[in-house]
Each structure stands twice: as structure tokens, then as C-alpha cells.
Design a protein around this motif. Structure first.
Motif, PDB file in Angstrom:
ATOM      1  N   SER A  42       6.224  13.523   1.177  1.00  0.00           N
ATOM      2  CA  SER A  42       6.711  11.867   1.105  1.00  0.00           C
ATOM      3  C   SER A  42       5.624  10.897   1.066  1.00  0.00           C
ATOM      4  CB  SER A  42       7.403  11.720   2.486  1.00  0.00           C
ATOM      5  OG  SER A  42       8.395  12.559   2.609  1.00  0.00           O
ATOM      6  N   TRP A  43       6.056  10.009   0.529  1.00  0.00           N
ATOM      7  CA  TRP A  43       5.113   8.698   0.599  1.00  0.00           C
ATOM      8  C   TRP A  43       5.831   7.658   0.969  1.00  0.00           C
ATOM      9  CZ3 TRP A  43       5.521  12.548  -3.225  1.00  0.00           C
ATOM     10  CH2 TRP A  43       4.411  13.204  -3.573  1.00  0.00           C
ATOM     11  N   VAL A  44       5.077   6.612   1.549  1.00  0.00           N
ATOM     12  CA  VAL A  44       5.554   5.464   1.807  1.00  0.00           C
ATOM     13  C   VAL A  44       4.834   4.083   1.266  1.00  0.00           C
ATOM     14  CG1 VAL A  44       6.815   6.062   3.986  1.00  0.00           C
ATOM     15  CG2 VAL A  44       4.516   5.296   4.129  1.00  0.00           C
ATOM     16  N   ALA A  45       5.555   2.937   1.185  1.00  0.00           N
ATOM     17  CA  ALA A  45       4.873   1.807   0.896  1.00  0.00           C
ATOM     18  C   ALA A  45       4.916   0.732   1.824  1.00  0.00           C
ATOM     19  CB  ALA A  45       5.816   0.926  -0.442  1.00  0.00           C
ATOM     20  N   GLN A  46       3.917   0.300   2.524  1.00  0.00           N
ATOM     21  CA  GLN A  46       3.859  -0.330   3.653  1.00  0.00           C
ATOM     22  C   GLN A  46       3.442  -1.929   3.347  1.00  0.00           C
ATOM     23  OE1 GLN A  46       1.815   1.683   6.769  1.00  0.00           O
ATOM     24  NE2 GLN A  46       2.960   0.478   8.456  1.00  0.00           N
TER      25      GLN A  46
ATOM     26  N   MET B 171       0.809  -0.998  -0.089  1.00  0.00           N
ATOM     27  CA  MET B 171       0.067  -0.044  -0.061  1.00  0.00           C
ATOM     28  C   MET B 171       0.856   1.180  -0.102  1.00  0.00           C
ATOM     29  SD  MET B 171      -2.602   1.399   2.983  1.00  0.00           S
ATOM     30  CE  MET B 171      -1.358   1.451   4.103  1.00  0.00           C
ATOM     31  N   VAL B 172       0.695   2.018  -0.865  1.00  0.00           N
ATOM     32  CA  VAL B 172       1.450   3.414  -1.037  1.00  0.00           C
ATOM     33  C   VAL B 172       0.405   4.575  -0.481  1.00  0.00           C
ATOM     34  CG1 VAL B 172       2.467   5.099  -2.459  1.00  0.00           C
ATOM     35  CG2 VAL B 172       2.785   2.811  -2.944  1.00  0.00           C
ATOM     36  N   ARG B 173       0.923   5.283   0.452  1.00  0.00           N
ATOM     37  CA  ARG B 173       0.447   6.272   0.948  1.00  0.00           C
ATOM     38  C   ARG B 173       1.151   7.506   1.326  1.00  0.00           C
ATOM     39  NH1 ARG B 173       1.106   6.318   6.664  1.00  0.00           N
ATOM     40  NH2 ARG B 173       1.912   4.347   7.268  1.00  0.00           N
ATOM     41  N   GLU B 174       0.732   8.697   1.314  1.00  0.00           N
ATOM     42  CA  GLU B 174       1.253  10.004   1.618  1.00  0.00           C
ATOM     43  C   GLU B 174       1.687   9.884   3.023  1.00  0.00           C
ATOM     44  OE1 GLU B 174      -0.429  13.506  -0.128  1.00  0.00           O
ATOM     45  OE2 GLU B 174       1.023  14.651   1.081  1.00  0.00           O
ATOM     46  N   TRP B 175       2.797  10.364   3.123  1.00  0.00           N
ATOM     47  CA  TRP B 175       3.150  10.132   4.633  1.00  0.00           C
ATOM     48  C   TRP B 175       4.071  11.578   5.130  1.00  0.00           C
ATOM     49  CZ3 TRP B 175       8.634   9.304   6.487  1.00  0.00           C
ATOM     50  CH2 TRP B 175       8.770   8.614   7.769  1.00  0.00           C
ATOM     51  N   ASP B 176       3.733  11.844   6.599  1.00  0.00           N
ATOM     52  CA  ASP B 176       4.303  12.920   7.013  1.00  0.00           C
ATOM     53  C   ASP B 176       5.319  12.528   8.320  1.00  0.00           C
ATOM     54  OD1 ASP B 176       5.041  15.294   8.183  1.00  0.00           O
ATOM     55  OD2 ASP B 176       2.894  16.154   8.364  1.00  0.00           O
ATOM     56  N   PRO B 177       6.602  12.410   8.040  1.00  0.00           N
ATOM     57  CA  PRO B 177       7.423  12.177   8.934  1.00  0.00           C
ATOM     58  C   PRO B 177       7.352  13.189  10.307  1.00  0.00           C
ATOM     59  CG  PRO B 177       8.752  13.475   7.402  1.00  0.00           C
ATOM     60  CD  PRO B 177       7.077  13.113   6.789  1.00  0.00           C
TER      61      PRO B 177
ATOM     62  N   GLN C 121      10.056   4.095  -0.011  1.00  0.00           N
ATOM     63  CA  GLN C 121       9.730   5.476   0.497  1.00  0.00           C
ATOM     64  C   GLN C 121      10.085   6.346  -0.674  1.00  0.00           C
ATOM     65  OE1 GLN C 121      12.086   8.107   2.093  1.00  0.00           O
ATOM     66  NE2 GLN C 121      10.535   9.380   3.131  1.00  0.00           N
ATOM     67  N   VAL C 122       9.289   7.302  -1.052  1.00  0.00           N
ATOM     68  CA  VAL C 122       9.681   8.308  -1.940  1.00  0.00           C
ATOM     69  C   VAL C 122       9.500   9.838  -1.249  1.00  0.00           C
ATOM     70  CG1 VAL C 122       7.503   8.105  -3.127  1.00  0.00           C
ATOM     71  CG2 VAL C 122       9.373   9.065  -4.265  1.00  0.00           C
TER      72      VAL C 122
ATOM     73  N   VAL D  82       3.765   8.074  -8.376  1.00  0.00           N
ATOM     74  CA  VAL D  82       3.174   8.822  -7.453  1.00  0.00           C
ATOM     75  C   VAL D  82       3.807  10.294  -7.261  1.00  0.00           C
ATOM     76  CG1 VAL D  82       2.450   9.145  -4.797  1.00  0.00           C
ATOM     77  CG2 VAL D  82       2.120   6.867  -6.397  1.00  0.00           C
ATOM     78  N   ALA D  83       4.878  10.505  -7.116  1.00  0.00           N
ATOM     79  CA  ALA D  83       5.616  11.649  -6.838  1.00  0.00           C
ATOM     80  C   ALA D  83       5.855  12.492  -7.981  1.00  0.00           C
ATOM     81  CB  ALA D  83       7.031  11.459  -6.267  1.00  0.00           C
ATOM     82  N   ALA D  84       5.764  11.919  -9.371  1.00  0.00           N
ATOM     83  CA  ALA D  84       5.953  12.663 -10.427  1.00  0.00           C
ATOM     84  C   ALA D  84       4.843  13.417 -10.739  1.00  0.00           C
ATOM     85  CB  ALA D  84       6.649  11.622 -11.612  1.00  0.00           C
ATOM     86  N   ARG D  85       3.312  12.474 -10.717  1.00  0.00           N
ATOM     87  CA  ARG D  85       2.340  13.315 -10.576  1.00  0.00           C
ATOM     88  C   ARG D  85       1.940  14.449  -9.877  1.00  0.00           C
ATOM     89  NH1 ARG D  85      -1.023   7.884 -10.770  1.00  0.00           N
ATOM     90  NH2 ARG D  85      -1.263   7.432 -12.967  1.00  0.00           N
TER      91      ARG D  85
END
Ligand SMILES: CC(C)(COP(=O)(O)OP(=O)(O)OC[C@H]1O[C@@H](n2cnc3c(N)ncnc32)[C@H](O)[C@@H]1OP(=O)(O)O)[C@@H](O)C(=O)NCCC(=O)NCCS
Length: 338
Positions: A56-60, A1-7, A75-76, A107-110
Motif C-alpha cells: 500500500s501507499w498513501v498520499a498525505q 506526498m506519496v509514500r509506502e504505507w503499512d496499515p 491511497q493505493v 507508483v503501484a504499477a512500477r
């Protein structure tokens, strides 16, 4: 699952899991590099310069049957600065070649495209899977540097002490842990501005005006990265004739990063480059007892600096490349390939 992520708000377990993935990547791709520590990692991932944004996004992985959260396997993030988005993608070695990297880039490029940016840049380490990966996505190589590493356990400290005092008359050296004092900021910024052209094409931040320099130093501190500065001052004019900057990151404090070294045009030929770098190493030896290595990046054409680095004991390690791509083309290419 890829989702936007805030460190900034991520759980400590997520930060720790991302660190595990980063260290698995380093062990696979750059086994000589020291593993990262959790010290200030959240701040490292969160803090940016004024006017910049990092998304940022992560794949979990799926949660376990007992409800334990899945590991962060990818992570991207993209740093939006000026007119470019700077991308960084990480995929755990256990799940590579399953298209996760490509999914994260899309995801990031979009988002970069939606935000109106035209170009994406990325730092690619030579002789790692990232080279084939970015080339397969249509990124092209813009610029190549050589990373060199100095092993401090092999340094001849007596010789270094001699080098540090081998500077022409009319100059003296000053050591400033934490950054230059405010009274010297303007002269410091002027010295950096003079060689702006040399740095063209760099993704690493360089600061030329006094306020930007202050912001840049503040940002480094917030990210847990301690700057050390050695200056050569021209006594007659009070000008900064030369400077060298080393940063010791809390995330890998055994290996420091050499940032800019600059000798102003009018002050070349007086041994300043060699002396300021030697003095820096001598100072770091007592200021940072954990430190065992320093790494530096140089343009391959910069023969004078490469020569001094070789005298100090730096050994070339890897190619370090900058690649870039047109965002619209990248999004279309990735969408078409789905
Ligand atoms: C580069 C990286 C993101 C690729 O992730 P990935 O999930 O394996 O990539 P994908 O599966 O999406 O690969 C997409 C395409 O890229 C190319 N590619 C990926 N890895 C490659 C490799 N090792 N050699 C050649 N081409 C490669 C292939 O064309 C691949 O398509 P295919 O599998 O259908 O042939 C991953 O290896 C990684 O995280 N590397 C570390 C990156 C980094 O910045 N490290 C910094 C510290 S070293």
C-alpha cells in the motif's frame, strides 16, 4: 506526498483519516451505500490469504503549522496473487482531477512490474468517475456483473418461510454461522469446484480445495468478516447439493455481501437455490439484528439466478466491471505522459 504505507503499523489517526476519505468517496460516488466503520478496518487492510501480498501507499496532505499530521487524501494498494496484481485506488473528492489518481497508479504499477507480474486487474463500479479514469489509462473491460441489493425491511417473511421449505424430498438444509464444519469441508469444496468455470474472470476469491477453503475462512475471520453458510445436503449420498454464503463485514454490518451460491449439476430442478437463499435470510434476521440490506453480484447471463434473486426482492443497482491492463504498457504509457 506519496509514500509506502503499512496499515499494520500505521497510527490510529491515519486509519481514521483513511476512513474519512473512504466515506467521502462513498458519499460522492455511491450515496446509497452505508458508510464504513472503523471496526476491524486495520485488519481488513492488513490480512491476506497465505501466498498473497498486499502493498500500500498513501498520499498525505502537508502537516499543519502546529504540527498536526495532514489528512490521508489518497491511497493505493495492490494485492499480488497468482500471476496478477489487483489494484485499488482511492482519491478524496476534494482533490480529484489533480493527477493524484494517475500518480498513485504509476507508483503501484512500477512495483508490480518490478515484481515480475504482467497484468493488473481492477474492479470498477459503473457510473462512477473510475470508469473514465481507468479507460484513460488504457485499461480494457474484461467482464461485467450486475450488483443487486435486497432491502430486508421490504421482505415478505411469511412468503420467505414458505420458500425455505419448498425443497424436494431427500434433501435437508443446515445453517452454519462461521463456516461449514470440518467434517463437511471436503464435500463443500467439491461442490464449489464443480462450477469453477462459471466463476472464471472473477477477482473475488473462490476456494476449491479443502485447505484453501479453510485458509479462506480463516482469512475472512481475521479481516472482521463473519461468514454464514446454508447447505442443502443430499441425504442419500451425503453430498453437498447446494450452498450459499453470506458475509457480514464488521466495517459495514448493516449491509451484508452475498458470496457464492451453487447448486451442483445433478441436483438442479429441486428448488434448492430458492430454498437455501430464503433460509439464509431467515437465519440472518435473528443472527444479525442490525442487518438491513444484502448485496449480491451476478453475471448478466446467469438468468436462472437473476430470476430467483428477483423473486426474493433483489433490485439491480449498478454495473460492476473488471478491467485489466498489461503492466509494461501501463508503466510506459504513464512514464511517457509525465
Ligand atoms: C477514479 C479516481 C481514482 C480518479 O482519481 P483522480 O485523482 O481524480 O484522477 P486523475 O486526476 O489522475 O485523472 C487522470 C485522468 O483520468 C480521467 N478521469 C478522471 N476522472 C474522470 C471523470 N470523472 N470522468 C472522465 N474521465 C476522468 C481523465 O482523463 C483524467 O485526466 P485529466 O484530468 O487530465 O482529464 C477517483 O475518482 C476515485 O478515487 N474514485 C473512487 C474509486 C473507487 O474505487 N471507489 C470505490 C468505492 S466507490
Amino acid at each position: 506526498m506519496v509514500r509506502e504505507w503499512d496499515p499494520r503499523t500505521a497510527s490510529s489517526a491515519e486509519i481514521a483519516s483513511l476512513l474519512d476519505t473512504l466515506n467521502a468517496i462513498l458519499a460522492a460516488d455511491l450515496p446509497q451505500d452505508p458508510p464504513w466503520r472503523e471496526n476491524s478496518l486495520r485488519e481488513y487492510l492488513t490480512e491476506v490469504m497465505p501466498g498473497e501480498r498486499r502493498i500500500s501507499w498513501v498520499a498525505q496532505a502537508e502537516a499543519a503549522a502546529d504540527g498536526t499530521a495532514g489528512a490521508i487524501l489518497g491511497q493505493v494498494h495492490v494485492l499480488l496473487l497468482g500471476d496478477i496484481g489487483v489494484l485499488e485506488v482511492l482519491v478524496h473528492p476534494d482533490v480529484r482531477r489533480t493527477s493524484l489518481g494517475r500518480t498513485l497508479v504509476l507508483v503501484a504499477a512500477r512495483r508490480v512490474y518490478q515484481e515480475g507480474f504482467r497484468s493488473i486487474g481492477v474492479e470498477v463500479v459503473g457510473d462512477t468517475p473510475a470508469v473514465g479514469f481507468y479507460e484513460s489509462l488504457g485499461f480494457t473491460r474484461e467482464y461485467v456483473e450486475t450488483r443487486s441489493v435486497l432491502d430486508l425491511t421490504a421482505v415478505d417473511w411469511t412468503e420467505l418461510t414458505e420458500m425455505s421449505s419448498g425443497i424436494g424430498a431427500g434433501y435437508h438444509l443446515e445453517f452454519w454461522p462461521g463456516g461449514p464444519p470440518d467434517v463437511l469441508i471436503e464435500a463443500y469444496a467439491r461442490a464449489k469446484a464443480e462450477v469453477r468455470d462459471v466463476d472464471d474472470g472473477e477477482l473475488r476469491p473462490s476456494s476449491y480445495d479443502p485447505q484453501r477453503l479453510r485458509d479462506s475462512l480463516d482469512c475472512l475471520h481475521r479481516r472482521g468478516m463473519k461468514p454464514y453458510i446454508v447447505l442443502a445436503l443430499h441425504e442419500q449420498s451425503g453430498e453437498v447439493a447446494g450452498l450459499t454464503e453470506v458475509v457480514v463485514p464488521a466495517q459495514h454490518p448493516t449491509r451484508a455481501d452475498q458470496y457464492d451460491t451453487i447448486v451442483a449439476q445433478d441436483h438442479r430442478g429441486y428448488g434448492i437455490d430458492r430454498a437455501i437463499k430464503a433460509r439464509m435470510l431467515l437465519e440472518l434476521r435473528s443472527a444479525e439484528p442490525e442487518l438491513t440490506e444484502v448485496q449480491t453480484w451476478n453475471a448478466q447471463a446467469n438468468e436462472a439466478m437473476l430470476k430467483v434473486n428477483a423473486e426474493l426482492g433483489y433490485r439491480p443497482d449498478r454495473e460492476w466491471c473488471e478491467y485489466s491492463v498489461d503492466v509494461a504498457e501501463l508503466v510506459h504509457r504513464l512514464d511517457a505522459g509525465r
